[in-house]
Design a protein around this motif. Structure first.
Motif, short mmCIF file in Angstrom:
data_model
loop_
_atom_site.label_atom_id
_atom_site.label_comp_id
_atom_site.label_asym_id
_atom_site.label_seq_id
_atom_site.Cartn_x
_atom_site.Cartn_y
_atom_site.Cartn_z
N ASP A 83 0.85 -1.18 0.00
CA ASP A 83 0.00 0.00 0.00
C ASP A 83 0.90 1.24 0.00
OD1 ASP A 83 -2.35 1.43 -0.10
OD2 ASP A 83 -2.80 1.24 2.03
N ALA A 84 0.37 2.34 -0.51
CA ALA A 84 1.11 3.60 -0.57
C ALA A 84 0.11 4.74 -0.46
CB ALA A 84 1.89 3.69 -1.88
N ALA A 85 0.45 5.73 0.35
CA ALA A 85 -0.42 6.89 0.53
C ALA A 85 0.44 8.13 0.75
CB ALA A 85 -1.34 6.68 1.73
N TYR A 86 0.53 8.95 -0.30
CA TYR A 86 1.28 10.21 -0.22
C TYR A 86 0.90 11.06 -1.43
CZ TYR A 86 4.28 7.71 -3.54
OH TYR A 86 4.72 6.98 -4.61
N ASP A 87 1.12 12.37 -1.31
CA ASP A 87 0.93 13.28 -2.44
C ASP A 87 2.24 13.35 -3.21
OD1 ASP A 87 -1.72 14.02 -1.86
OD2 ASP A 87 -1.02 15.54 -0.42
N VAL A 88 2.14 13.46 -4.52
CA VAL A 88 3.33 13.52 -5.37
C VAL A 88 3.72 14.98 -5.55
CG1 VAL A 88 4.34 12.83 -7.57
CG2 VAL A 88 2.55 11.43 -6.54
N SER A 89 4.19 15.58 -4.46
CA SER A 89 4.66 16.95 -4.54
C SER A 89 5.78 17.13 -3.52
CB SER A 89 3.52 17.94 -4.28
OG SER A 89 2.93 17.70 -3.03
N PRO A 90 6.81 17.92 -3.87
CA PRO A 90 7.94 18.10 -2.97
C PRO A 90 7.49 18.54 -1.59
CG PRO A 90 8.45 18.98 -5.13
CD PRO A 90 6.98 18.63 -5.14
N GLY A 91 8.03 17.88 -0.58
CA GLY A 91 7.71 18.18 0.81
C GLY A 91 6.58 17.34 1.38
N ALA A 92 5.82 16.69 0.51
CA ALA A 92 4.71 15.86 0.99
C ALA A 92 5.24 14.63 1.70
CB ALA A 92 3.81 15.46 -0.17
N THR A 93 4.61 14.29 2.80
CA THR A 93 4.98 13.11 3.57
C THR A 93 3.80 12.15 3.61
OG1 THR A 93 6.53 14.36 4.93
CG2 THR A 93 5.75 12.29 5.84
N GLY A 94 4.11 10.88 3.50
CA GLY A 94 3.08 9.86 3.55
C GLY A 94 3.69 8.55 4.01
N THR A 95 3.04 7.46 3.64
CA THR A 95 3.52 6.15 4.09
C THR A 95 3.46 5.14 2.95
OG1 THR A 95 1.31 5.50 4.80
CG2 THR A 95 2.75 6.49 6.47
N ILE A 96 4.30 4.12 3.10
CA ILE A 96 4.20 2.92 2.30
C ILE A 96 4.15 1.76 3.28
CG2 ILE A 96 5.22 3.81 0.18
CD1 ILE A 96 7.84 2.57 0.99
N THR A 97 3.42 0.73 2.91
CA THR A 97 3.20 -0.40 3.82
C THR A 97 3.62 -1.69 3.14
OG1 THR A 97 1.33 0.79 4.78
CG2 THR A 97 1.47 -1.58 5.23
N PHE A 98 4.39 -2.47 3.86
CA PHE A 98 4.82 -3.78 3.39
C PHE A 98 4.16 -4.85 4.24
CE2 PHE A 98 8.21 -0.86 2.24
CZ PHE A 98 8.43 -1.18 0.92
N GLY A 99 3.34 -5.68 3.63
CA GLY A 99 2.67 -6.75 4.34
C GLY A 99 1.47 -6.26 5.15
#
Length: 160
Positions: free
Chosen positions: A43-59
């Motif tokens: 899974d992945a949740a973040y905005d595609v813009s410089p400075g944006a922070t989000g998460t990626i999930t493994f498993g």
């Protein structure tokens, strides 16, 4: 996929790949969370813009999976996408607390050459055992996931 420039001192992981898709498509596939989760994390949740922070999930997190913080550093379609990851949630990503991943896209014939690089391992301040474990874990991870990117990107053309 060609492996080149892997630093024997555990400083960087570098790969060069050819993808049979236009740079615009490859850029979407390496940057857009909806595409990224098709070839890399679960899974992945973040905005595609410089400075944006989000998460990626493994498993599955409930079953020992891992959520990792990701901060977008640079997003220049269709030329490059750069992010820092594995820093603690709530901390600003910077050298010394995160690893830097860069995807540089170069038009090549009817496709795209991707120059991939992950750096920052030595700057993390880890003990040698953790540095080696993380470096080799990431090396084997990218060796697994980057071929999935090469296979997935050309199929994304039909989804556009």
């Amino acid at each position: 996929m060609r492996t080149e420039g892997t630093d024997t001192e555990l400083g960087s992981i570098e790969r060069e790949l050819y993808i049979d898709a236009a740079p615009e498509v490859v850029y979407e596939v390496i940057s857009d969370p909806e595409h990224v989760k098709e070839w890399w994390p679960d899974d992945a949740a973040y905005d595609v813009s410089p400075g944006a922070t989000g998460t990626i999930t493994f498993g599955d997190v409930a079953d020992g999976g891992k959520v990792v913080t990701l901060t977008v550093i640079e997003a220049i379609p269709p030329r490059s996408f750069t992010f820092r990851w594995i820093h603690e949630a709530g901390e600003d990503a910077r050298e010394g607390n995160s690893l830097l991943v860069t995807f540089e896209l170069v038009p090549t014939g009817s496709g795209t050459t991707v120059r991939f690089k992950e750096t920052g391992f030595r700057e993390m301040g880890w003990e040698v055992a953790q540095l080696e474990e993380t470096y080799f874990d990431h090396t084997s991870g990218w060796d697994y996931f980057l071929p999935k990117l090469v296979a997935y990107a050309p199929t994304a053309v039909a989804r556009r």
